[in-house]
Design a protein around this motif. Structure first.
Motif, PDB file in Angstrom:
ATOM      1  N   ILE A 506      31.769  40.608 -12.374  1.00 17.52           N
ATOM      2  CA  ILE A 506      33.075  40.313 -12.953  1.00 17.52           C
ATOM      3  C   ILE A 506      34.048  41.474 -12.812  1.00 17.52           C
ATOM      4  O   ILE A 506      33.663  42.637 -12.807  1.00 17.52           O
ATOM      5  CB  ILE A 506      32.936  39.945 -14.443  1.00 17.52           C
ATOM      6  N   SER A 507      35.319  41.134 -12.709  1.00 15.96           N
ATOM      7  CA  SER A 507      36.401  42.125 -12.702  1.00 15.96           C
ATOM      8  C   SER A 507      37.453  41.702 -13.713  1.00 15.96           C
ATOM      9  O   SER A 507      37.888  40.542 -13.728  1.00 15.96           O
ATOM     10  CB  SER A 507      37.033  42.218 -11.310  1.00 15.96           C
ATOM     11  N   GLY A 508      37.857  42.643 -14.583  1.00 13.84           N
ATOM     12  CA  GLY A 508      38.872  42.356 -15.603  1.00 13.84           C
ATOM     13  C   GLY A 508      38.295  41.920 -16.923  1.00 13.84           C
ATOM     14  O   GLY A 508      39.039  41.616 -17.853  1.00 13.84           O
ATOM     15  N   LEU A 509      36.960  41.862 -17.019  1.00 15.05           N
ATOM     16  CA  LEU A 509      36.293  41.400 -18.229  1.00 15.05           C
ATOM     17  C   LEU A 509      35.164  42.349 -18.637  1.00 15.05           C
ATOM     18  O   LEU A 509      34.562  43.011 -17.788  1.00 15.05           O
ATOM     19  CB  LEU A 509      35.675  40.015 -18.015  1.00 15.05           C
ATOM     20  N   THR A 510      34.886  42.374 -19.930  1.00 13.96           N
ATOM     21  CA  THR A 510      33.662  42.997 -20.446  1.00 13.96           C
ATOM     22  C   THR A 510      33.088  42.060 -21.505  1.00 13.96           C
ATOM     23  O   THR A 510      33.811  41.231 -22.080  1.00 13.96           O
ATOM     24  CB  THR A 510      33.923  44.376 -21.079  1.00 13.96           C
ATOM     25  N   THR A 523      22.750  35.114 -25.137  1.00 12.26           N
ATOM     26  CA  THR A 523      24.031  34.529 -25.529  1.00 12.26           C
ATOM     27  C   THR A 523      25.117  35.592 -25.433  1.00 12.26           C
ATOM     28  O   THR A 523      24.933  36.724 -25.900  1.00 12.26           O
ATOM     29  CB  THR A 523      23.979  33.976 -26.967  1.00 12.26           C
ATOM     30  N   VAL A 524      26.241  35.216 -24.855  1.00 11.00           N
ATOM     31  CA  VAL A 524      27.362  36.131 -24.637  1.00 11.00           C
ATOM     32  C   VAL A 524      28.261  36.170 -25.873  1.00 11.00           C
ATOM     33  O   VAL A 524      28.499  35.144 -26.523  1.00 11.00           O
ATOM     34  CB  VAL A 524      28.164  35.676 -23.392  1.00 11.00           C
ATOM     35  N   SER A 525      28.776  37.368 -26.176  1.00 13.75           N
ATOM     36  CA  SER A 525      29.705  37.518 -27.299  1.00 13.75           C
ATOM     37  C   SER A 525      30.691  38.646 -27.001  1.00 13.75           C
ATOM     38  O   SER A 525      30.531  39.384 -26.023  1.00 13.75           O
ATOM     39  CB  SER A 525      28.944  37.828 -28.596  1.00 13.75           C
ATOM     40  N   ASP A 526      31.704  38.759 -27.861  1.00  7.35           N
ATOM     41  CA  ASP A 526      32.671  39.864 -27.795  1.00  7.35           C
ATOM     42  C   ASP A 526      33.265  40.004 -26.385  1.00  7.35           C
ATOM     43  O   ASP A 526      33.310  41.103 -25.817  1.00  7.35           O
ATOM     44  CB  ASP A 526      32.002  41.170 -28.228  1.00  7.35           C
ATOM     45  N   VAL A 527      33.717  38.885 -25.816  1.00  9.27           N
ATOM     46  CA  VAL A 527      34.304  38.894 -24.476  1.00  9.27           C
ATOM     47  C   VAL A 527      35.740  39.404 -24.584  1.00  9.27           C
ATOM     48  O   VAL A 527      36.546  38.884 -25.360  1.00  9.27           O
ATOM     49  CB  VAL A 527      34.286  37.488 -23.851  1.00  9.27           C
ATOM     50  N   LYS A 528      36.038  40.443 -23.786  1.00  7.62           N
ATOM     51  CA  LYS A 528      37.354  41.062 -23.823  1.00  7.62           C
ATOM     52  C   LYS A 528      37.888  41.277 -22.413  1.00  7.62           C
ATOM     53  O   LYS A 528      37.118  41.326 -21.446  1.00  7.62           O
ATOM     54  CB  LYS A 528      37.301  42.414 -24.542  1.00  7.62           C
TER      55      LYS A 528
END
Length: 597
Positions: A506-510, A523-528
């Motif tokens: 990915i680019s532009g995301l964490t 499970t994914v969380s705290d996407v910024k």
């Protein structure tokens, strides 16, 4: 009993001696000591002497990897630097020679289970995979199936390549490449393609006038006894991009249909060439190929399928489903499958108890006690094909396009968090260049399977065009998909299911990820965003990806919930432009996916 001499052992090479590896051993630095091997010829009897000894040597997912090496994960064993087409050809010859020595009247057939071309390094891709098809001819591969990458330039074009016809150069912008293709000596391979479950949506016919199956008569050269062997070709149906133009019929139902037709013709010895995946882990074999056979047994418990050569998932597999061996040998020529058996002219079928299967790695030269291939004719032919291809594409691939800070290679190895620095360099370049060219892109996403090599530097410390082709051999276009924040979160979660083989870069995301239960591993969380702003589930964002993923490829269905609103062009062009304008580029840090304990 016949004892093989030390000289003959070198002819057998890694086939016999190296196949006795201790599970868990890493071969990158291990000295391999030859062992004496004894082959026993079966004593002839009135009952068994008429049986025909047969061998099937299979390769899969070569992807034009003429000189490519990499890791082959074989359950608990890892073989480093496995591969190269020349050594693969040599190993196939060795395996056949060993079989012939044990069974002087035995018959060997070489087969492939798809993705021979496409996603190829530059020395094959820039010549429309002509060198790879020439290599398959040199290897004497006789029967095969199409994989999803045979669709890359159209099945008609692939059919022409198999027949040695010069492909079209329409749409190729590089004048040097056009010239190289027009002067390349394409060869007729003599390989027969079978594909049973693909239909053109407009004509409802199997494309390119191919057939769903073929029948080959196997004859003992001494007794003249013969048995007919049937081959059925199958393609994985989980290919949404391909399904736009072709109907992909259920694999098990299609196998059952043509198995019944073959039996009606008196053919009971049946081989499936399936571009559908399998993997053996901790001694257990799973995957689509296994599921296909299980479903087939429910549809028709009396089916006569005896062998299954798998492909597509790039994994090692050597297992059985109700006695039927399922084999797959990694990818890019890092291994091959070897199945031996006896055919009975009396029953016209395989003798089930006689079937043996194994997958052998293509060991690096350093792991062998000596070069056992220097006199092998196939190796010489393949080396000549590769040298000729390298000479023809050299003016193109040696063009320098940029540099990396510190003149260092950017690795494509996946970290423990499934991050690749080379893949991050690519998606960062795509997002930046697309925005500089007045497209609107918030994020860029690719899969680790879409990036096929490190970003290497040459002896001058420069990145060449050839390296970029090696990294991105698909020639994908780059659509921009408008997605909601929720769709993006769903997309990120899709990479952490049990069935997923590939991971998103990915680019532009964490984001952060934590262990989950059931089929969801994490499970994914705290996407910024990379500016630290939380992703808004209801807001719409523009995500740049490749055309394969945008249609839900590799199981990333969340992309199909969005709408394609723009296209930023070809992947190779975006990366080239970025390097030309931003060099020396930095090595990306691996900090975009943060695990929670």
């Amino acid at each position: 009993m016949v004892r093989i001499s030390r000289k003959s052992l070198y002819i057998l090479g890694a086939l016999g001696c190296l196949g006795t590896l201790i599970a868990g051993t890493n071969l990158s630095n291990s000295p391999l000591i030859p062992q004496k091997t004894v082959y026993a010829k079966k004593r002839s009897s009135h009952k068994s002497s008429a049986n025909i000894a047969v061998q099937f040597l299979g390769i899969n997912d070569l992807h034009g990897g003429l000189q490519t090496t990499g890791k082959l994960f074989m359950d608990k064993t890892v073989v480093e630097n496995a591969g190269t087409a020349a050594r693969l050809g040599g190993y196939l010859d060795q395996a056949q020679a060993a079989f012939k020595q044990a069974h002087p009247h035995g018959v060997t057939t070489r087969v492939q289970s798809g993705d021979m071309v496409g996603a190829s390094p530059a020395n094959s891709a820039l010549l429309d995979d002509g060198p790879t098809l020439a290599v398959l001819k040199a290897m004497n591969v006789k029967v095969g199936v199409i994989g999803n990458h045979e669709f890359d330039h159209g099945l008609t074009q692939y059919h022409h390549l198999i027949d040695g016809k010069r492909p079209s150069t329409t749409g190729i912008k590089n004048a040097q490449q056009v010239t190289a293709i027009k002067h390349y000596p394409f060869v007729k391979t003599g390989m027969q393609i079978v594909i049973a479950n693909v239909r053109d949506r407009q004509t409802n016919k199997i494309p390119a006038n191919w057939q769903p199956y073929t029948i080959k008569k196997v004859t003992d050269p001494k007794t003249k006894a013969s048995v007919k062997v049937g081959y059925i070709g199958i393609l994985n149906t989980n290919l949404p991009g391909i399904a736009k133009h072709y109907k992909l019929l259920n694999e098990a139902q299609t196998i059952a249909k043509y198995d019944k037709k073959l039996r009606a013709k008196g053919v009971k010895a049946i081989v499936v060439l399936g571009h559908t995946g399998a993997v053996t882990q901790n001694g257990k074999t799973t995957g689509d190929a296994v599921n296909d056979l299980k479903q087939l047994n429910k549809i028709d418990p009396k089916n006569s399928v005896d062998l299954f050569f798998a492909g597509h998932s790039h994994q090692y597999a050597n297992g059985r489903v109700n006695g039927v061996p399922v084999v797959q040998a990694g990818m890019q020529g890092r291994g091959y499958a070897n199945i031996t058996a006896q055919l009975s002219p009396k029953t016209h079928d395989f003798i089930k108890k006689s079937i043996t299967s194994k997958v052998t790695p293509i060991y690096p030269l350093a792991a062998a006690p000596k070069d056992t291939f220097s006199k092998d004719k196939t190796v010489k032919k393949i080396n000549h094909i590769i040298s000729d291809a390298n000479r023809r594409v050299a003016p193109i691939i040696n063009t320098e396009v940029g540099a990396i800070q510190g003149n260092q290679t950017i690795s494509n190895d996946l970290s423990s968090n499934k991050e690749s620095a080379a893949a991050y360099a690519v998606v960062d370049a795509q997002r930046t260049t697309a925005n500089e060219q007045n497209h609107t892109v918030d994020f860029a996403v690719t899969s680790n399977d879409s990036i096929r090599s490190d970003m290497k530097v040459n002896t001058s410390g420069k990145v060449t065009l050839g390296t970029l082709y090696d990294m991105q051999p698909y020639g994908n276009s780059q659509p921009i998909v408008e997605m909601t924040g929720k769709d993006i979160i769903d997309l990120l979660n899709e990479q952490y299911t049990k069935s997923q083989l590939y991971f998103l870069e990915i680019s532009g995301l964490t984001y952060k990820f934590a262990p989950a239960t059931g089929d969801q591993l994490f499970t994914v969380s705290d996407v910024k965003t990379d500016k630290g702003t939380p992703l808004n589930p209801t807001q719409k964002y523009h995500v740049l990806t490749n055309d394969y993923l945008s249609t839900g490829g590799d199981g990333y269905a969340a992309f199909t919930h969005g709408t394609i609103v723009d296209n930023a062009g070809q992947d190779i062009d975006l990366l080239t432009t970025y390097l030309q304008g931003h060099s020396p580029i930095a090595v990306p840090q691996l900090n975009r996916k943060v695990p929670l304990k």
